[in-house]
Structure formats: C-alpha cells, structure tokens
Design a protein around this motif. Structure first.
Motif, short mmCIF file in Angstrom:
data_model
loop_
_atom_site.label_atom_id
_atom_site.label_comp_id
_atom_site.label_asym_id
_atom_site.label_seq_id
_atom_site.Cartn_x
_atom_site.Cartn_y
_atom_site.Cartn_z
N CYS A 1 0.83 -1.21 0.00
CA CYS A 1 0.00 0.00 0.00
C CYS A 1 0.86 1.26 0.00
CB CYS A 1 -0.91 -0.03 1.22
SG CYS A 1 -1.58 1.56 1.72
N PRO A 2 0.80 2.10 -1.05
CA PRO A 2 1.62 3.30 -1.09
C PRO A 2 1.27 4.33 -0.03
CG PRO A 2 0.10 3.25 -2.96
CD PRO A 2 0.02 1.91 -2.30
N SER B 1 1.24 -11.48 -5.84
CA SER B 1 1.43 -12.20 -4.59
C SER B 1 2.37 -11.46 -3.64
CB SER B 1 1.99 -13.60 -4.87
OG SER B 1 3.23 -13.50 -5.59
N GLY B 2 2.78 -10.24 -3.98
CA GLY B 2 3.76 -9.52 -3.18
C GLY B 2 3.27 -9.16 -1.79
N THR C 1 2.12 -0.90 -8.33
CA THR C 1 1.92 -1.68 -9.55
C THR C 1 3.08 -2.62 -9.85
OG1 THR C 1 2.82 0.16 -10.85
CG2 THR C 1 0.43 0.05 -10.59
N ASP C 2 4.16 -2.50 -9.10
CA ASP C 2 5.33 -3.37 -9.27
C ASP C 2 5.25 -4.48 -8.22
OD1 ASP C 2 7.75 -4.60 -9.56
OD2 ASP C 2 8.96 -2.89 -8.90
N ASP C 3 4.88 -5.67 -8.66
CA ASP C 3 4.73 -6.79 -7.72
C ASP C 3 6.10 -7.41 -7.44
OD1 ASP C 3 3.39 -8.58 -6.06
OD2 ASP C 3 2.97 -9.98 -7.71
N ALA C 4 7.02 -6.57 -6.98
CA ALA C 4 8.41 -6.99 -6.82
C ALA C 4 8.56 -8.14 -5.84
CB ALA C 4 9.27 -5.81 -6.39
N TRP C 5 7.73 -8.12 -4.79
CA TRP C 5 7.88 -9.14 -3.74
C TRP C 5 7.22 -10.46 -4.09
CZ3 TRP C 5 6.60 -4.83 0.24
CH2 TRP C 5 7.76 -4.06 0.45
N ASP D 1 -3.03 -7.56 -3.33
CA ASP D 1 -2.84 -8.69 -4.25
C ASP D 1 -4.15 -9.05 -4.94
OD1 ASP D 1 -0.19 -8.92 -3.62
OD2 ASP D 1 -0.38 -10.74 -2.41
N ARG D 2 -5.23 -8.99 -4.20
CA ARG D 2 -6.54 -9.35 -4.74
C ARG D 2 -7.03 -8.31 -5.72
NH1 ARG D 2 -10.18 -10.22 0.08
NH2 ARG D 2 -10.36 -7.95 0.08
#
Length: 281
Positions: free
Chosen positions: A97-98, A137-138, A170-174, A131-132
């Motif tokens: 969450c930003p 899945s980050g 928007t970057d699902d880095a994790w 994620d939803r």
C-alpha cells in the motif's frame, strides 16, 4: 520548522489523502464487481464447491498456526512495545500500500520514539488485499515474511526495512521471495536458514489469509487505518488533521495522569533500529 519542511510534510499528507481516496474508490468498484461475481458464482456453484472442498485443508486456520508472540482473537495481531503502555495505536497496513508507505515515511520516527518512551504500544494488523485488487502475490509474501520475522522476535525492525524499501504498488516486486530475504540482511540476526525456509515455504500463509479475512469483516475498507485508543486517527482525530506534532499531542492528552511503561530489555532490543540503510532503487 522551515517553510520548506512544512511544505514537504503538507505534501506528504496530501499524497496520503489522495491515495486513501483512490483506495476507497477502488474498494467501491470492487464491491460493485462483487455483485456481478455473485451472480456468476451461482451459475458455477458446483465447481466452486468442488474447489472449496479440495482447498479446505490448505486454507484452514487455527490460532496455533500463528507466529510466536501474536495476540488478540485467534492471535491475528502483532504487538510492539510495552504491554503496560497507557495508550494503544492500532495500525492496519498492507505491505504494497503506497499510502501506508507514506504514513511510515512521515510518522515512523515519531511512533518509534513514543514506543521507546513507553507512552504507546502498537498493534499491527498485516493485511494483503492489494494482491486481490491489483493481482499478484507480493502483499501475501511480504506479510508472511513479516510473520516469519515476528516468530523470531525481529518484526519491528523488519517492518521498518520493508516500508523503507517499498516498491511501487503496480510493481509486484515481492512476488520474488528472494528480494524479501535480501532485505532481511539489513536486520542483524534475521537472515538465517530458518527465516529463509519460513519465507520460501510460506510457513504462515494460513495466518496471512486469516488476518485478511478478519480485515474484510472489520468494516474498514482501506489502508492505512490508524486508531488511537479505538478512535480513528487517520487522516483526522477529533476534527484535527494528523501530523507528527498532533500525534504526540493526542497521545499526551490521552495519557494525562498516567505513567509511561518501563520497557523490558527484550522490548527495548526489539525496538532497536536496523543498522543498514534504504536500498530502494
């Protein structure tokens, strides 16, 4: 305080408010989509029931599945600070969450000071709804990694590292668990084979799901949700805008006539700042 610093803090608050408004709009859209989804679900109910039966074992949760030291109903809450602190800050956050990142950037120093002085304790609810909404899945991976850190008494330090190195929403880095393990190197004593196995094996996945389910039932729809002694403190508390100075003022008013808690050595050690810095690109 200089005009430049004042404007910077105001800008941060504005960004938090804008992000919260965006999340609330997204939540409304998702509720509308949920109505459509319910109709479609009726048409495929047999398939859904079959999937639920197959996944029952993996999705079940009991309080014994929680990380060590968690509290509350079904052990879904991670406590930080002295139990005897006179005020409680309740924090619902999603690692992706930003607006939560903005809150932590602006307030973590003040919150940590209040914690170290025994004036508050914090109860963290680590949710994972982004994620939803945004797919990925980050959030769940980071929430599980935070649970792994809690299990060995390193939650608070790792929590601060996570938010100091938060990727864009928007970057699902994790989704790459290796990045979470790399961040753990910033917390002395956290990066161990047991921690890596816990992260890679999603050891607290059922707990993460249970925390999110509890959030879904809470009546709150966006993060961060911040409560001071049960009353909303973000973005306002009793008609005042949140700021570092106001948060301290509110806590002082709530604590008037009450004695701050004395931290045990273990509690003080858990609040010690990690030695490494921000590695966010």
């Amino acid at each position: 305080m200089s005009q430049k610093n004042t404007e910077a803090r105001r800008s941060a608050r504005d960004r938090m408010q804008e992000e919260r408004a965006a999340q609330e709009a997204k939540a409304r859209r998702m509720r509308q989509f949920g109505i459509i989804g319910t109709v479609l679900a009726v048409l495929v109910v047999a398939v859904v029931v079959g999937v639920l039966v197959m996944n029952h074992k993996s999705s079940s949760y009991s309080a014994t599945d929680a990380p060590k030291g968690t509290v509350g109903t079904n052990n879904l809450v991670i406590p930080v600070g002295a139990d005897a602190a006179p005020s409680t800050l309740t924090v619902y956050e999603d690692p992706r969450c930003p607006a939560c990142g903005e809150f932590e950037t602006s307030f973590h120093g003040t919150v940590n000071k209040l914690l170290s002085e025994g004036r508050i304790k914090v109860q963290y609810h680590v949710v994972s709804f982004i994620d939803r909404h945004d797919q990925g899945s980050g959030s769940k991976n980071a929430a599980n990694a935070l649970a792994c850190a809690q299990n060995i008494g390193k939650f608070h330090n790792f929590h601060d590292v996570i938010y100091a190195n938060q990727p864009d929403e928007t970057d699902d880095a994790w989704a790459d668990k290796g990045k979470l393990i790399t961040l753990a190197k910033q917390v002395p004593g956290l990066d161990t084979p047991a921690f890596e196995s816990c992260v890679n094996g999603n050891s607290f996945g059922s707990w993460v799901t249970a925390v999110q389910t509890d959030f879904d039932k809470s009546g709150f729809s966006s993060t961060p949700t911040i409560l001071l002694n049960g009353t909303s403190a973000y973005p306002t508390f009793k008609n005042e805008q949140i700021s570092e100075a106001n948060l301290v003022k509110w806590v002082d008013a709530a604590n008037k006539g009450k004695t701050p808690a004395v931290l045990t050595p273990a509690s003080a050690a858990a609040l010690a700042s990690p030695t490494a810095g921000n590695t966010k690109p």
